[in-house]
Design a protein around this motif. Sequence first.
Motif, PDB file in Angstrom:
ATOM      1  N   UNK A  24      -5.265  48.032  20.161  1.00 44.31           N
ATOM      2  CA  UNK A  24      -6.333  47.781  19.082  1.00 44.31           C
ATOM      3  C   UNK A  24      -5.477  48.041  17.920  1.00 44.31           C
ATOM      4  N   UNK A  25      -4.005  48.842  18.210  1.00 47.02           N
ATOM      5  CA  UNK A  25      -3.833  49.118  16.293  1.00 47.02           C
ATOM      6  C   UNK A  25      -2.793  47.264  16.852  1.00 47.02           C
ATOM      7  N   UNK A  26      -2.414  47.509  17.710  1.00 47.21           N
ATOM      8  CA  UNK A  26      -0.695  46.447  17.716  1.00 47.21           C
ATOM      9  C   UNK A  26      -1.667  45.162  17.471  1.00 47.21           C
ATOM     10  N   UNK A  27      -3.456  44.614  17.585  1.00 47.06           N
ATOM     11  CA  UNK A  27      -3.724  43.487  17.155  1.00 47.06           C
ATOM     12  C   UNK A  27      -4.434  44.196  15.351  1.00 47.06           C
ATOM     13  N   UNK A  28      -4.565  45.084  15.334  1.00 48.59           N
ATOM     14  CA  UNK A  28      -4.364  45.672  13.284  1.00 48.59           C
ATOM     15  C   UNK A  28      -3.426  44.709  12.791  1.00 48.59           C
ATOM     16  N   UNK A  29      -2.211  45.423  13.810  1.00 55.73           N
ATOM     17  CA  UNK A  29      -1.149  45.445  12.944  1.00 55.73           C
ATOM     18  C   UNK A  29      -0.068  44.158  12.974  1.00 55.73           C
ATOM     19  N   UNK A  30      -1.130  43.096  14.205  1.00 59.73           N
ATOM     20  CA  UNK A  30      -0.374  41.263  13.584  1.00 59.73           C
ATOM     21  C   UNK A  30      -1.252  40.604  12.335  1.00 59.73           C
ATOM     22  N   UNK A  31      -2.487  41.508  11.424  1.00 57.66           N
ATOM     23  CA  UNK A  31      -2.356  41.354  10.268  1.00 57.66           C
ATOM     24  C   UNK A  31      -1.932  41.935   8.951  1.00 57.66           C
ATOM     25  N   UNK A  32      -0.924  42.786   9.292  1.00 56.12           N
ATOM     26  CA  UNK A  32       0.109  43.913   8.503  1.00 56.12           C
ATOM     27  C   UNK A  32      -0.127  44.985   8.003  1.00 56.12           C
ATOM     28  N   UNK A  33      -1.024  45.588   8.530  1.00 61.75           N
ATOM     29  CA  UNK A  33      -1.855  46.965   8.379  1.00 61.75           C
ATOM     30  C   UNK A  33      -0.488  47.695   9.206  1.00 61.75           C
ATOM     31  N   UNK A  34      -0.692  49.107   8.315  1.00 67.94           N
ATOM     32  CA  UNK A  34      -0.392  50.079   9.069  1.00 67.94           C
ATOM     33  C   UNK A  34      -0.258  51.342   8.824  1.00 67.94           C
ATOM     34  N   UNK A  35      -1.073  51.794   7.776  1.00 61.88           N
ATOM     35  CA  UNK A  35      -1.427  53.260   7.751  1.00 61.88           C
ATOM     36  C   UNK A  35      -2.872  53.431   8.496  1.00 61.88           C
ATOM     37  N   UNK A  36      -2.835  54.266   9.483  1.00 63.88           N
ATOM     38  CA  UNK A  36      -4.006  54.638  10.814  1.00 63.88           C
ATOM     39  C   UNK A  36      -4.595  56.041  10.303  1.00 63.88           C
ATOM     40  N   UNK A  37      -5.862  56.404  10.267  1.00 69.33           N
ATOM     41  CA  UNK A  37      -6.359  57.264  10.458  1.00 69.33           C
ATOM     42  C   UNK A  37      -7.623  57.364  11.351  1.00 69.33           C
ATOM     43  N   UNK A  38      -6.829  58.059  12.472  1.00 69.61           N
ATOM     44  CA  UNK A  38      -7.037  58.705  14.047  1.00 69.61           C
ATOM     45  C   UNK A  38      -8.213  59.209  13.304  1.00 69.61           C
ATOM     46  N   UNK A  39      -9.793  58.944  14.118  1.00 71.94           N
ATOM     47  CA  UNK A  39     -10.662  60.173  13.639  1.00 71.94           C
ATOM     48  C   UNK A  39     -10.614  60.887  15.649  1.00 71.94           C
ATOM     49  N   UNK A  40     -10.599  62.121  15.604  1.00 71.16           N
ATOM     50  CA  UNK A  40     -10.374  62.133  17.144  1.00 71.16           C
ATOM     51  C   UNK A  40     -11.951  63.893  17.454  1.00 71.16           C
ATOM     52  N   UNK A  41     -12.467  63.834  18.462  1.00 69.97           N
ATOM     53  CA  UNK A  41     -12.593  64.741  18.112  1.00 69.97           C
ATOM     54  C   UNK A  41     -12.130  65.444  20.380  1.00 69.97           C
ATOM     55  N   UNK A  42     -13.490  64.655  20.875  1.00 70.70           N
ATOM     56  CA  UNK A  42     -12.492  65.476  22.269  1.00 70.70           C
ATOM     57  C   UNK A  42     -11.463  65.014  22.441  1.00 70.70           C
ATOM     58  N   UNK A  43     -10.634  65.763  23.924  1.00 66.17           N
ATOM     59  CA  UNK A  43      -9.372  65.625  24.322  1.00 66.17           C
ATOM     60  C   UNK A  43      -8.494  65.416  23.006  1.00 66.17           C
TER      61      UNK A  43
END
Length: 234
Positions: A37-56
Motif C-alpha cells: 500500500x505504501x509503495x503504491x502511494x510512494x509512486x505518486x510522490x507521497x513520502x510522509x505516512x502516519x500509521x494509525x495503530x491499535x491492536x498489536x
Amino acid sequence: MDVLILCGGLGTRLREVVSDRPKPMAEFQDRPFLDLLIDYFQGFGLSRFILCTGFQADVIRDHYTGRQDIEVVISHEEFPLGTAGAIKNAEPHLQSGTLLVANGDSLCRADLQAFAEFHREQKALLSILLAKSDDPEDYGSVGLDEEQRIISFEEKQLGQRHAYVSAGIYLFERKVLHYITPEIKQSLEYDVFPQLIKANDRCYGYTGQAEVLDIGTPQRLQRARNELSPPSSS
C-alpha cells in the motif's frame, strides 16, 4: 501531503489465518500488505505516512523503525476509536492542510493524481474515491447527484447490484476533523460523513475505474495475494 493509514482494527474475520499480527501486516511473499500500500502511494510522490495503530501496534512499529526512504509516524490508540476516532487521535501529528486517508486493509490502484486534481477543482471539503462494484450488498453504496456531489450513503442492501462503493481512500481538508469528537469511538461512514453531508455541500465522489482489493476475510486475502503477488520463478 500527509497520508494517514488506518491500521488499528482487530481483524476478527481474518483471525483464523492471520493471528500473530495486525491485518495490514498479512504477508504477501515475505512482505506485509501495508508495504504494498505504501509503495503504491510512494509512486505518486507521497513520502510522509502516519500509521494509525491499535491492536498489536508493536508489530507495525518494529517493522517501520529505521526506514529511511519515507517518514513514518506512529499514532497509537489505547482503546478502539473507530475509523473517525483514529484520525482525530492522530491530529497532533498532522502537518498538511489536505490529508489523504486510506484503509490499511484494502488497495484501489486508481490515479491518485487525477483524484487530487478533482478534489482541488471542486474546492471540496471531502472527496471519496469510488469504485464500481458488482457486490454492493457487502459494501453498501454511495449516491451522487449530476455534479458528483455525495447525497447519500446507503447501507448494505439485499438485491442491489452494480453500484459505486467507497474504495477506502479519501481526501480531507483539515476542517473535516472539526466534525469528529475526540476520545470517542466513531465511524467515518456512519457517524461523520452523514452529518458532514447534511451540513456542507462540498462533499464529492470521484468515480475511478480501478477495482478494490481488500483482505478482510480469508477468501479475499487469497484473492488479493493472487492479484498482487508476482508469479514465482521456477
